[in-house]
Design a protein around this motif. Structure first.
Motif, PDB file in Angstrom:
ATOM      1  N   LYS A 149       0.815  -1.208   0.000  1.00  0.00           N
ATOM      2  CA  LYS A 149       0.000   0.000   0.000  1.00  0.00           C
ATOM      3  C   LYS A 149       0.856   1.269   0.000  1.00  0.00           C
ATOM      4  O   LYS A 149       1.883   1.334   0.665  1.00  0.00           O
ATOM      5  N   GLN A 150       0.398   2.251  -0.751  1.00  0.00           N
ATOM      6  CA  GLN A 150       1.082   3.549  -0.752  1.00  0.00           C
ATOM      7  C   GLN A 150       0.896   4.208   0.612  1.00  0.00           C
ATOM      8  O   GLN A 150      -0.199   4.196   1.171  1.00  0.00           O
ATOM      9  N   PRO A 151       1.952   4.771   1.179  1.00  0.00           N
ATOM     10  CA  PRO A 151       1.834   5.457   2.467  1.00  0.00           C
ATOM     11  C   PRO A 151       0.829   6.613   2.393  1.00  0.00           C
ATOM     12  O   PRO A 151       0.588   7.188   1.332  1.00  0.00           O
ATOM     13  N   ARG A 152       0.274   6.946   3.522  1.00  0.00           N
ATOM     14  CA  ARG A 152      -0.685   8.048   3.590  1.00  0.00           C
ATOM     15  C   ARG A 152       0.059   9.379   3.505  1.00  0.00           C
ATOM     16  O   ARG A 152       1.092   9.573   4.134  1.00  0.00           O
ATOM     17  N   MET A 153      -0.495  10.297   2.724  1.00  0.00           N
ATOM     18  CA  MET A 153       0.092  11.624   2.568  1.00  0.00           C
ATOM     19  C   MET A 153      -0.729  12.617   3.383  1.00  0.00           C
ATOM     20  O   MET A 153      -1.816  12.303   3.848  1.00  0.00           O
ATOM     21  N   PHE A 154      -0.216  13.831   3.527  1.00  0.00           N
ATOM     22  CA  PHE A 154      -0.967  14.856   4.242  1.00  0.00           C
ATOM     23  C   PHE A 154      -1.065  16.111   3.389  1.00  0.00           C
ATOM     24  O   PHE A 154      -0.222  16.371   2.535  1.00  0.00           O
ATOM     25  N   HIS A 155      -2.130  16.865   3.617  1.00  0.00           N
ATOM     26  CA  HIS A 155      -2.483  18.009   2.783  1.00  0.00           C
ATOM     27  C   HIS A 155      -2.681  19.245   3.659  1.00  0.00           C
ATOM     28  O   HIS A 155      -3.340  19.180   4.694  1.00  0.00           O
ATOM     29  N   HIS A 156      -2.128  20.357   3.212  1.00  0.00           N
ATOM     30  CA  HIS A 156      -2.220  21.616   3.941  1.00  0.00           C
ATOM     31  C   HIS A 156      -3.614  22.216   3.763  1.00  0.00           C
ATOM     32  O   HIS A 156      -4.130  22.259   2.657  1.00  0.00           O
ATOM     33  N   GLN A 157      -4.205  22.663   4.864  1.00  0.00           N
ATOM     34  CA  GLN A 157      -5.510  23.321   4.797  1.00  0.00           C
ATOM     35  C   GLN A 157      -5.430  24.758   5.305  1.00  0.00           C
ATOM     36  O   GLN A 157      -6.447  25.406   5.465  1.00  0.00           O
ATOM     37  N   GLY A 158      -4.240  25.251   5.521  1.00  0.00           N
ATOM     38  CA  GLY A 158      -4.055  26.635   5.934  1.00  0.00           C
ATOM     39  C   GLY A 158      -3.906  26.809   7.436  1.00  0.00           C
ATOM     40  O   GLY A 158      -4.541  26.109   8.218  1.00  0.00           O
ATOM     41  N   TYR A 159      -3.037  27.726   7.797  1.00  0.00           N
ATOM     42  CA  TYR A 159      -2.847  28.150   9.184  1.00  0.00           C
ATOM     43  C   TYR A 159      -2.649  26.991  10.155  1.00  0.00           C
ATOM     44  O   TYR A 159      -3.319  26.890  11.176  1.00  0.00           O
ATOM     45  N   GLY A 160      -1.717  26.094   9.824  1.00  0.00           N
ATOM     46  CA  GLY A 160      -1.362  25.021  10.736  1.00  0.00           C
ATOM     47  C   GLY A 160      -2.326  23.850  10.765  1.00  0.00           C
ATOM     48  O   GLY A 160      -2.228  22.989  11.633  1.00  0.00           O
ATOM     49  N   ARG A 161      -3.244  23.781   9.821  1.00  0.00           N
ATOM     50  CA  ARG A 161      -4.203  22.663   9.754  1.00  0.00           C
ATOM     51  C   ARG A 161      -3.832  21.762   8.576  1.00  0.00           C
ATOM     52  O   ARG A 161      -3.526  22.247   7.491  1.00  0.00           O
ATOM     53  N   PHE A 162      -3.897  20.456   8.817  1.00  0.00           N
ATOM     54  CA  PHE A 162      -3.558  19.470   7.791  1.00  0.00           C
ATOM     55  C   PHE A 162      -4.588  18.353   7.816  1.00  0.00           C
ATOM     56  O   PHE A 162      -5.137  18.030   8.862  1.00  0.00           O
ATOM     57  N   ALA A 163      -4.811  17.761   6.656  1.00  0.00           N
ATOM     58  CA  ALA A 163      -5.661  16.576   6.551  1.00  0.00           C
ATOM     59  C   ALA A 163      -4.777  15.426   6.093  1.00  0.00           C
ATOM     60  O   ALA A 163      -3.889  15.611   5.265  1.00  0.00           O
ATOM     61  N   VAL A 164      -5.041  14.248   6.622  1.00  0.00           N
ATOM     62  CA  VAL A 164      -4.295  13.050   6.231  1.00  0.00           C
ATOM     63  C   VAL A 164      -5.200  12.223   5.322  1.00  0.00           C
ATOM     64  O   VAL A 164      -6.398  12.083   5.586  1.00  0.00           O
ATOM     65  N   ASP A 165      -4.598  11.676   4.240  1.00  0.00           N
ATOM     66  CA  ASP A 165      -5.358  10.806   3.339  1.00  0.00           C
ATOM     67  C   ASP A 165      -6.085   9.739   4.131  1.00  0.00           C
ATOM     68  O   ASP A 165      -5.578   9.227   5.116  1.00  0.00           O
ATOM     69  N   GLY A 166      -7.243   9.383   3.630  1.00  0.00           N
ATOM     70  CA  GLY A 166      -8.011   8.309   4.256  1.00  0.00           C
ATOM     71  C   GLY A 166      -8.122   7.122   3.325  1.00  0.00           C
ATOM     72  O   GLY A 166      -7.176   6.781   2.611  1.00  0.00           O
ATOM     73  N   THR A 167      -9.275   6.540   3.296  1.00  0.00           N
ATOM     74  CA  THR A 167      -9.537   5.366   2.473  1.00  0.00           C
ATOM     75  C   THR A 167      -9.494   5.737   0.997  1.00  0.00           C
ATOM     76  O   THR A 167     -10.026   6.759   0.588  1.00  0.00           O
ATOM     77  N   THR A 168      -8.871   4.885   0.209  1.00  0.00           N
ATOM     78  CA  THR A 168      -8.844   5.073  -1.236  1.00  0.00           C
ATOM     79  C   THR A 168      -9.996   4.272  -1.831  1.00  0.00           C
ATOM     80  O   THR A 168     -10.198   3.116  -1.473  1.00  0.00           O
ATOM     81  N   ILE A 169     -10.753   4.897  -2.709  1.00  0.00           N
ATOM     82  CA  ILE A 169     -11.852   4.202  -3.376  1.00  0.00           C
ATOM     83  C   ILE A 169     -11.565   4.124  -4.867  1.00  0.00           C
ATOM     84  O   ILE A 169     -10.833   4.955  -5.395  1.00  0.00           O
ATOM     85  N   ARG A 170     -12.102   3.134  -5.529  1.00  0.00           N
ATOM     86  CA  ARG A 170     -11.951   2.994  -6.974  1.00  0.00           C
ATOM     87  C   ARG A 170     -13.331   3.109  -7.603  1.00  0.00           C
ATOM     88  O   ARG A 170     -14.269   2.450  -7.177  1.00  0.00           O
ATOM     89  N   ILE A 171     -13.411   3.937  -8.634  1.00  0.00           N
ATOM     90  CA  ILE A 171     -14.631   4.098  -9.411  1.00  0.00           C
ATOM     91  C   ILE A 171     -14.232   3.925 -10.863  1.00  0.00           C
ATOM     92  O   ILE A 171     -13.341   4.627 -11.346  1.00  0.00           O
ATOM     93  N   PRO A 172     -14.837   2.979 -11.589  1.00  0.00           N
ATOM     94  CA  PRO A 172     -14.464   2.748 -12.987  1.00  0.00           C
ATOM     95  C   PRO A 172     -14.525   4.022 -13.808  1.00  0.00           C
ATOM     96  O   PRO A 172     -15.444   4.821 -13.671  1.00  0.00           O
ATOM     97  N   SER A 173     -13.497   4.191 -14.656  1.00  0.00           N
ATOM     98  CA  SER A 173     -13.422   5.373 -15.488  1.00  0.00           C
ATOM     99  C   SER A 173     -12.742   4.999 -16.789  1.00  0.00           C
ATOM    100  O   SER A 173     -11.912   4.097 -16.845  1.00  0.00           O
ATOM    101  N   LYS A 174     -13.082   5.721 -17.839  1.00  0.00           N
ATOM    102  CA  LYS A 174     -12.426   5.474 -19.133  1.00  0.00           C
ATOM    103  C   LYS A 174     -11.093   6.190 -19.207  1.00  0.00           C
ATOM    104  O   LYS A 174     -10.309   5.935 -20.079  1.00  0.00           O
ATOM    105  N   MET A 175     -10.856   7.094 -18.286  1.00  0.00           N
ATOM    106  CA  MET A 175      -9.579   7.810 -18.224  1.00  0.00           C
ATOM    107  C   MET A 175      -8.554   6.894 -17.590  1.00  0.00           C
ATOM    108  O   MET A 175      -8.872   5.867 -17.025  1.00  0.00           O
ATOM    109  N   ARG A 176      -7.309   7.307 -17.618  1.00  0.00           N
ATOM    110  CA  ARG A 176      -6.212   6.514 -17.039  1.00  0.00           C
ATOM    111  C   ARG A 176      -6.516   6.050 -15.689  1.00  0.00           C
ATOM    112  O   ARG A 176      -6.644   6.233 -14.711  1.00  0.00           O
TER     113      ARG A 176
END
Length: 176
Positions: A149-176
Motif C-alpha cells: 500500500k502507498q503510504p498516507r500523505m498529508f495536505h495543507h488546509q491553511g494556518y497550521g491545519r492538515f488533513a491526512v489521506d483516508g480510504t482510497t476508493i476505486r470508481i471505474p473510469s475510461k480515463m487513465r
C-alpha cells in the motif's frame, strides 16, 4: 450558506500533498516545504509549482533549473512543517532535521531517503516565474520506496491545519 472571505479560498483548493523540494547551488543543497503544486500534463509528466522569490531555494531553482520533489508520508508531517518554518540561508536543514540526502541520477539536488517517493525534475518553462513565481517542471526520473500500500500523505488546509489521506476508493473510469 454564508459568505467566505475570498482570502480563505486557498484553504479549500489546496491542490495536493505537502512535499519537500530540494535544490542545490554552489555545491550546497537545501530543502523546503511546498504545498502549492499541481500536475499539468501526463506525458511527459509536468508539474506546476509556486516557489516564492523570498524562499532561499528560489534563486537556486531559477539558476540551475533543476530540483527534486520528495513526497513524505504523514508520519513525517511534524518534521516537514519544521523544515518549512526555517530558512536554508542560515540552516543546514538536512543536518538539523536528520534528513538523508541521496544522490540523484539526472539532477544535482539530492533525493531524500526518508521520503517514499522522489521525482527528479528539470525546469521546462519559466514564462510565469517573473509574474507568479510559477515554475513548470518536467519529471525526468521517478523513484519509489514502498511495498504494498502507498503510504498516507498529508495536505495543507491553511494556518497550521492538515488533513491526512483516508480510504482510497476505486470508481471505474475510461480515463487513465
Amino acid at each position: 450558506m454564508k459568505t467566505l472571505p475570498v482570502s480563505a479560498v486557498y484553504k479549500l483548493i489546496e491542490p495536493g500533498p505537502v512535499v519537500l523540494l530540494t535544490a542545490a547551488s554552489a555545491g550546497r543543497a537545501n530543502v523546503m516545504t511546498m504545498s502549492w503544486h499541481m500536475m499539468v500534463e501526463f506525458e511527459p509528466p509536468l508539474i506546476a509549482c509556486v516557489v516564492s522569490s523570498a524562499n532561499h531555494s528560489f534563486a537556486a531553482l531559477k539558476k540551475t533549473r533543476e530540483c527534486v520533489i520528495a513526497i513524505p508520508s504523514a508520519r513525517l508531517a511534524s518534521k516537514v512543517v519544521k523544515v518549512g518554518n526555517c530558512s536554508g540561508r542560515d540552516t543546514d536543514k538536512f543536518a538539523r532535521f536528520a534528513l538523508t540526502p541521496m544522490a540523484a541520477e539526472q539532477v544535482a539536488p539530492p533525493l531524500i531517503g526518508e521520503c517514499f517517493a522522489n521525482l527528479e525534475c528539470r525546469v521546462a518553462d519559466t514564462r510565469s516565474v517573473a509574474r507568479y513565481n510559477l515554475f513548470i517542471l518536467e519529471v525526468v526520473k521517478a523513484w519509489t520506496d514502498f511495498k504494498g500500500k502507498q503510504p498516507r500523505m498529508f495536505h495543507h488546509q491553511g494556518y497550521g491545519r492538515f488533513a491526512v489521506d483516508g480510504t482510497t476508493i476505486r470508481i471505474p473510469s475510461k480515463m487513465r
